[in-house]
Scaffold this motif. Structure first.
Motif, short mmCIF file in Angstrom:
data_model
loop_
_atom_site.label_atom_id
_atom_site.label_comp_id
_atom_site.label_asym_id
_atom_site.label_seq_id
_atom_site.Cartn_x
_atom_site.Cartn_y
_atom_site.Cartn_z
N ALA A 282 0.84 -1.19 0.00
CA ALA A 282 0.00 0.00 0.00
C ALA A 282 0.88 1.24 0.00
CB ALA A 282 -0.92 0.00 1.22
N ASN A 283 0.55 2.21 -0.85
CA ASN A 283 1.26 3.48 -0.82
C ASN A 283 0.32 4.59 -1.27
OD1 ASN A 283 1.84 3.80 -3.93
ND2 ASN A 283 2.49 1.71 -3.41
N HIS A 284 0.73 5.82 -0.99
CA HIS A 284 -0.09 6.98 -1.31
C HIS A 284 0.81 8.18 -1.56
CE1 HIS A 284 0.68 7.48 2.99
NE2 HIS A 284 0.49 8.78 2.80
N GLY A 285 0.24 9.22 -2.14
CA GLY A 285 1.03 10.41 -2.42
C GLY A 285 0.18 11.54 -2.96
N PHE A 286 0.85 12.67 -3.24
CA PHE A 286 0.15 13.83 -3.79
C PHE A 286 1.08 14.59 -4.72
CE2 PHE A 286 2.56 15.75 -0.41
CZ PHE A 286 2.86 17.04 -0.87
N VAL A 287 0.49 15.33 -5.65
CA VAL A 287 1.21 16.23 -6.55
C VAL A 287 0.43 17.53 -6.62
CG1 VAL A 287 2.02 16.67 -8.90
CG2 VAL A 287 2.18 14.37 -7.94
N ASN A 288 1.10 18.64 -6.34
CA ASN A 288 0.50 19.96 -6.41
C ASN A 288 1.06 20.67 -7.64
OD1 ASN A 288 -0.43 22.64 -5.93
ND2 ASN A 288 -0.57 22.17 -3.73
N SER A 289 0.21 20.97 -8.63
CA SER A 289 0.66 21.54 -9.90
C SER A 289 0.12 22.95 -10.08
CB SER A 289 0.18 20.69 -11.07
OG SER A 289 0.70 19.38 -10.98
N SER A 290 1.01 23.89 -10.42
CA SER A 290 0.62 25.27 -10.68
C SER A 290 0.61 25.52 -12.18
CB SER A 290 1.59 26.23 -9.98
OG SER A 290 1.58 26.04 -8.59
N GLY A 293 -4.02 28.49 -15.14
CA GLY A 293 -5.39 28.27 -15.57
C GLY A 293 -5.91 26.88 -15.24
N LEU A 294 -4.99 25.96 -14.93
CA LEU A 294 -5.39 24.58 -14.60
C LEU A 294 -4.71 24.12 -13.31
CD1 LEU A 294 -5.12 23.06 -18.19
CD2 LEU A 294 -7.23 23.54 -16.96
N ASP A 295 -4.53 25.01 -12.37
CA ASP A 295 -3.90 24.68 -11.10
C ASP A 295 -4.70 23.58 -10.42
OD1 ASP A 295 -3.75 27.72 -11.71
OD2 ASP A 295 -1.94 27.31 -10.51
N ASN A 296 -3.98 22.57 -9.90
CA ASN A 296 -4.71 21.45 -9.32
C ASN A 296 -3.88 20.74 -8.26
OD1 ASN A 296 -3.32 18.89 -10.57
ND2 ASN A 296 -3.59 20.33 -12.28
N LEU A 297 -4.57 19.98 -7.46
CA LEU A 297 -3.97 19.09 -6.46
C LEU A 297 -4.42 17.68 -6.77
CD1 LEU A 297 -2.48 18.49 -3.79
CD2 LEU A 297 -4.65 18.91 -2.60
N GLN A 298 -3.44 16.77 -6.95
CA GLN A 298 -3.73 15.37 -7.24
C GLN A 298 -3.37 14.52 -6.02
OE1 GLN A 298 -2.18 14.10 -11.23
NE2 GLN A 298 -1.44 16.21 -11.34
N GLY A 794 5.55 17.51 -4.74
CA GLY A 794 4.75 16.43 -4.19
C GLY A 794 5.60 15.40 -3.47
N ALA A 795 4.95 14.34 -3.04
CA ALA A 795 5.66 13.26 -2.32
C ALA A 795 4.82 12.00 -2.40
CB ALA A 795 5.90 13.65 -0.87
N PHE A 796 5.53 10.85 -2.35
CA PHE A 796 4.89 9.54 -2.30
C PHE A 796 5.45 8.76 -1.11
CE2 PHE A 796 4.13 10.89 -6.59
CZ PHE A 796 2.89 10.35 -6.91
N TYR A 797 4.59 8.03 -0.44
CA TYR A 797 4.96 7.31 0.77
C TYR A 797 4.57 5.84 0.63
CZ TYR A 797 4.91 12.12 2.43
OH TYR A 797 5.13 13.48 2.57
N TRP A 798 5.35 4.96 1.24
CA TRP A 798 5.08 3.53 1.18
C TRP A 798 5.38 2.92 2.55
CZ3 TRP A 798 9.01 6.21 -0.90
CH2 TRP A 798 10.31 5.85 -0.53
N GLU A 799 5.25 1.62 2.65
CA GLU A 799 5.47 0.94 3.93
C GLU A 799 6.96 0.75 4.17
OE1 GLU A 799 2.42 -2.34 4.73
OE2 GLU A 799 2.31 -2.09 2.56
N SER A 800 7.65 1.82 4.47
CA SER A 800 9.09 1.73 4.69
C SER A 800 9.43 1.27 6.11
CB SER A 800 9.75 3.08 4.42
OG SER A 800 9.26 4.06 5.31
N GLN A 801 8.59 1.61 7.07
CA GLN A 801 8.86 1.22 8.46
C GLN A 801 8.19 -0.13 8.71
OE1 GLN A 801 7.09 3.22 12.05
NE2 GLN A 801 9.21 3.89 12.34
N THR A 802 9.02 -1.18 8.81
CA THR A 802 8.51 -2.54 8.98
C THR A 802 9.35 -3.30 10.00
OG1 THR A 802 9.89 -3.37 7.16
CG2 THR A 802 7.64 -2.65 6.60
N PHE A 803 8.79 -4.39 10.46
CA PHE A 803 9.52 -5.28 11.37
C PHE A 803 9.51 -6.68 10.76
CE2 PHE A 803 9.69 -8.34 14.90
CZ PHE A 803 10.88 -7.94 15.47
N TYR A 804 10.72 -7.28 10.64
CA TYR A 804 10.87 -8.60 10.03
C TYR A 804 11.34 -9.60 11.08
CZ TYR A 804 13.09 -12.38 7.35
OH TYR A 804 13.48 -13.60 6.86
N VAL A 805 10.76 -10.79 11.05
CA VAL A 805 11.25 -11.89 11.88
C VAL A 805 11.28 -13.14 11.00
CG1 VAL A 805 8.93 -12.42 12.75
CG2 VAL A 805 10.94 -13.23 14.00
N GLY A 806 12.42 -13.84 11.03
CA GLY A 806 12.58 -14.98 10.14
C GLY A 806 13.35 -16.12 10.78
#
Length: 836
Positions: A282-290, A293-298, A794-806
């Motif tokens: 799972a990941n999410h993010g945003f882009v703010n474009s100026s 005439g078509l300024d937008n937030l994605q 903008g910025a995109f984020y993902w599951e970078s903070q995890t705990f592994y046991v093996g």
């Protein structure tokens, strides 16, 4: 100025080393020599640290050659302690006395023992990874620390020096360049590298080879070189095996498991490897474009459920001492179910807000079959090898889109549903013949021939229907894209190597290739216009690409060994980046409401002349390797961005490729394997790259494409510490920093993280429990800021903070005999370059 500065630094370094080498010549008559071998396998151990100590003080030392031999000169005639250290092995000590009657002592074969040897018949995975610098490559022996750093090959490679994985696109780059070739067990794959690395479980990987400047006997594709991923394979007598399994806990849990088995009886060895990955990303993010005439937030949200199965099965038949027949197959299946949402909020009343959601199903099936016959002549080192490799890949994508346009007050303006279906089939056949002949003790000739035949078919179907609310001239379309691509390459190569003296050795080579491609791209498009008098227009668009290229690829390597502690390697090769299928196919690779990625059928190959200088210094703490490289690039392939000609608003962009003028790139890098104390060892690396990025961007005012360029300096560093608390307990501390980077359109912000880990041996060394906490402070994200063609950040984020046991567990009762081990048994590519 940067290039001049690098040259001055390198010359200064050479001068200092030469001075040190001259100062070390003391004229003392004593010497100690011998050979380092593995106690269990009897194979030579190269690059082991050999020290001469007087009491606790280290007097001098050396590093063993690749064949395990070492010699230490200029010693006073007295009593010493000879000490041998190598990562993953127990320290060996031996008393040595030099006298007037015995000035030169040959201690013979020194057998060093692996740190965990309770199961002699099972391949033991080292606690921590180590990096060995060889004449033409770096070899990363994957330990449990790297296995715990991620669930897939993609995540492991992100922790390997000079390698980077883009967090969002998963694009692989080596030395700051994405034109890199990925091999599995020395063989190519039809699967896209970004996708392939997501399919291989980390616990299935034995070694990673970084071949930054391959010789003429290697396939010349890939400007920045070759990354070869070697999977586990045992060839011990009897029944043996190991199991690795682990769970990564993040927003959602993910599993990563692998089972390795082998059964060897008489002249036959059977082996298999099974790897399994399962989890939701799972990941999410945003882009703010100026955009004026078509300024937008994605805002973006993505969620994908992935299942991957990798099976390797093979057999070796040792016909006799001179003939071996081997065969194996890799079967790889990946299934992915995804969901995504893109919300575009336009600022200002005249514009519409847009919401796109999609659900997709992707499936990829890859089958590889390989047969090798090897004959060893009576003359030592003289061999003949014949190989046939065939692979078949089928991939499919089925994506459904739902689009909603709303007025700024929230009223629905337009709604449409569309569906994209992509099906692909690739067949690949490779045949190699390789001959090696040591002409004398100091010269060797290698000859080879290769044929590669590749055929790819893709079909893209798209349907779209719209409901008109306010606009009576809304367009929809039914499209049908088909393309067929055939590529045939025939090549021969020759390499000649010689030792001029005890200090100088060289190798020159030439590869000649004939390259033939044929591509047919067909597009049938039906356009219709809905108004009071509907009309229909049918367009048949066809593109054909053909090319025949006869090219030579020279290479040269020179090694200068000043003394046991200092050596230089100079090398040169010519390489090529032929456009990939994705780069030339006009079928869209991916799409969002405001961007679509597609290829350019008019692309031509990009050629690179690559130069390197590497210096290795051996100290009492370990070895340090530093290098400088320079690349001269012709017809560079780069990205372009332009307005979609079918979009009347000029708001939607097309991301594609084009050829540009010549370019240059250069950089420096250094890596070290150091053991400061018995309880603290370090793998460290740092690199800096300097290049000019070129491409074309569209002028937001005129709408015309304009060439643009930007100078880029990128710095990266990694530090991996291992602390030995007890015989069974170890701790790891890993840190990395990836500096800012520039593209034509934006600046990518820096990234950094810290990981903590621990391993504990259980069941008398048969098993190991590993735990790792990744990205402790949750710093990792992909952030950017740019002003071309207009301000965007903008910025995109993902599951970078995890705990592994093996858990890793070795089992089996077989023991390793002194049977000659073929290079193929270790799945190594050195010495068999024509196999590419």
């Amino acid at each position: 100025m940067k290039l001049k500065f690098l040259v001055v630094c390198l010359l200064t370094c050479i001068g200092n080393v030469m001075a040190q080498g001259q100062m070390n010549v003391s004229g003392n008559p004593g010497s100690v020599s011998g050979k380092i071998i593995d106690k269990a396998t009897k194979e030579p151990v190269g690059y082991a640290s050999v020290s001469i100590k007087e009491g606790e003080k280290v007097i001098t030392g050396a590093i063993s050659q690749e064949n395990g031999n070492f010699e230490i000169k200029n010693l006073e005639l007295k009593a010493y302690t000879l000490e041998v250290q190598f990562i993953g092995y127990k320290t060996f000590s031996k008393a040595v006395t030099l006298s007037a009657g015995d000035k030169s002592v040959n201690v013979g074969a020194i057998a060093i023992e692996a740190e965990a040897t309770q199961l002699e018949g099972v391949e033991v995975v080292a606690e921590r990874s180590n990096i060995v610098q060889k004449i033409d490559r770096k070899v990363v022996n994957v330990g449990k620390d790297l296995v715990a750093s991620g669930t897939t090959a993609s995540e492991i490679l992100n922790n390997v020096p000079t390698v980077s994985i883009d967090p969002q696109t998963k694009e692989l780059s080596l030395r700051g360049n994405s034109n890199v070739r990925v091999l599995i067990d020395g063989k190519p794959s039809n699967v896209d590298p970004a996708q392939l690395l997501q399919q291989i479980p980390s616990s299935s990987i034995k070694q990673i080879e970084l071949i930054t400047n391959p010789s003429a006997k290697y396939n010349p594709e890939g400007m920045s070189g070759i990354i070869n991923i070697i999977l586990h394979k045992n060839s011990n007598n009897g029944f043996n095996g190991s199991i690795n399994t682990g769970v990564t806990f993040g927003i959602t849990p993910k599993t990563n498991s692998a089972l390795n088995l082998n059964y060897k009886v008489g002249k036959v060895n059977f082996y298999t490897n099974y790897g399994f990955n399962h989890g939701i990303n799972a990941n999410h993010g945003f882009v703010n474009s100026s955009n004026p005439g078509l300024d937008n937030l994605q805002n973006f949200e993505f969620r994908n459920l992935n299942n991957s199965h990798l099976v390797k099965f093979g057999v070796d038949y040792y016909i006799n001492e001179r003939n071996t027949l081997s065969a194996y197959t890799n079967q790889n299946t990946t299934h992915s179910d995804g969901f995504g949402k893109t919300a575009i909020d336009y600022f200002g009343l005249p514009n519409n807000d847009h919401l796109q959601t999609y659900r997709n199903e992707n499936e990829n099936k890859n089958q590889t079959y390989d047969v090798v016959y090897k004959h060893d002549f009576e003359k030592k080192g003289k061999t003949l090898e014949f190989q046939v490799n065939y692979s078949k890949t089928k991939n499919s994508e089925d994506t459904g889109y739902n689009n909603e346009d709303r007025e700024s007050d929230g009223d629905l303006y337009k709604e449409s549903v569309s569906r994209n279906v992509v099906n692909g089939l690739t067949n690949y056949t490779q045949v190699n013949l390789d001959f090696t002949n040591p002409l004398t003790e100091k010269t060797k000739l290698e000859l080879g021939a290769e044929t590669r035949i590749q055929s790819t078919k893709n079909k893209f179907l798209a349907t779209e229907s719209g409901t008109q609310f306010a606009d009576p001239y809304d367009y929809g379309s039914d499209s049908d894209y088909n393309f067929k691509f055939d590529r045939n390459i025939s090549a021969v190569y020759a390499n000649f190597g010689t030792e001029w003296s005890s200090k100088w050795s060289s190798q020159i080579g030439l590869r000649v290739e004939y390259y033939d491609i044929s591509g047919d791209f067909a597009r049938n498009e039906t356009k219709f216009k809905s108004d009071e008098t509907p009309t229909t227009t049918v367009e048949n668009l066809k593109d054909k690409v053909t090319d025949n290229i006869f090219t030579v690829y020279p290479s040269a390597f020179v090694t200068y060994t000043i003394n046991e502690k200092n050596s230089f390697n100079f090398n040169y090769s010519r390489r090529v980046d032929r456009p990939s299928i994705g780069q030339i196919s006009p079928i869209r690779e991916w799409t969002t409401p405001l961007m679509e990625s597609r290829g350019n059928p008019a692309l031509v190959p990009q050629f690179t002349n690559s130069f390197e200088v590497n210096y290795t210094r051996v100290t009492k703490l370990g070895s340090i390797t530093s290098g400088v490289f320079y690349r001269s690039i012709s017809d560079e392939i780069s990205r372009v961005v332009y307005n979609d000609p079918n979009d009347a608003s000029n708001n939607r962009k097309i991301l594609s490729f084009d050829n540009f003028d010549n370019n240059n790139a250069y950089g420096v890098e250094t890596s070290a394997n150091l053991k400061f104390t018995k309880w603290w060892a370090v793998n460290a690396s740092a690199d800096a790259y300097f290049k000019t990025v070129r491409g074309a961007v569209q002028n937001v005012a005129s709408g015309e494409l304009e060439n643009a360029s930007v100078d880029v300096t990128s710095f990266n560093t990694r530090l991996n510490n291992t602390f030995t608390a007890t015989k069974n307990l170890r701790f790891q501390l890993f840190g990395m920093y990836r500096g800012r980077d520039l593209s034509l359109q934006f600046e990518r912000k820096e990234m950094y993280k810290m990981d903590l880990g621990a391993t504990y041996n259980i069941l008398k060394g048969k098993g190991t429990i590993t735990a790792r906490y990744n990205d402790v402070f949750k710093n990792m994200r992909f952030a950017f800021d740019g002003n071309i063609p207009y301000r965007q950040y903008g910025a995109f984020y993902w599951e970078s903070q995890t705990f592994y046991v093996g858990l890793n567990y070795n089992f089996g009762g077989g023991k390793n005999r002194a049977l000659q081990r073929k290079q193929r048994d270790a799945n190594e590519t050195q010495g068999g370059g024509g196999m590419f």
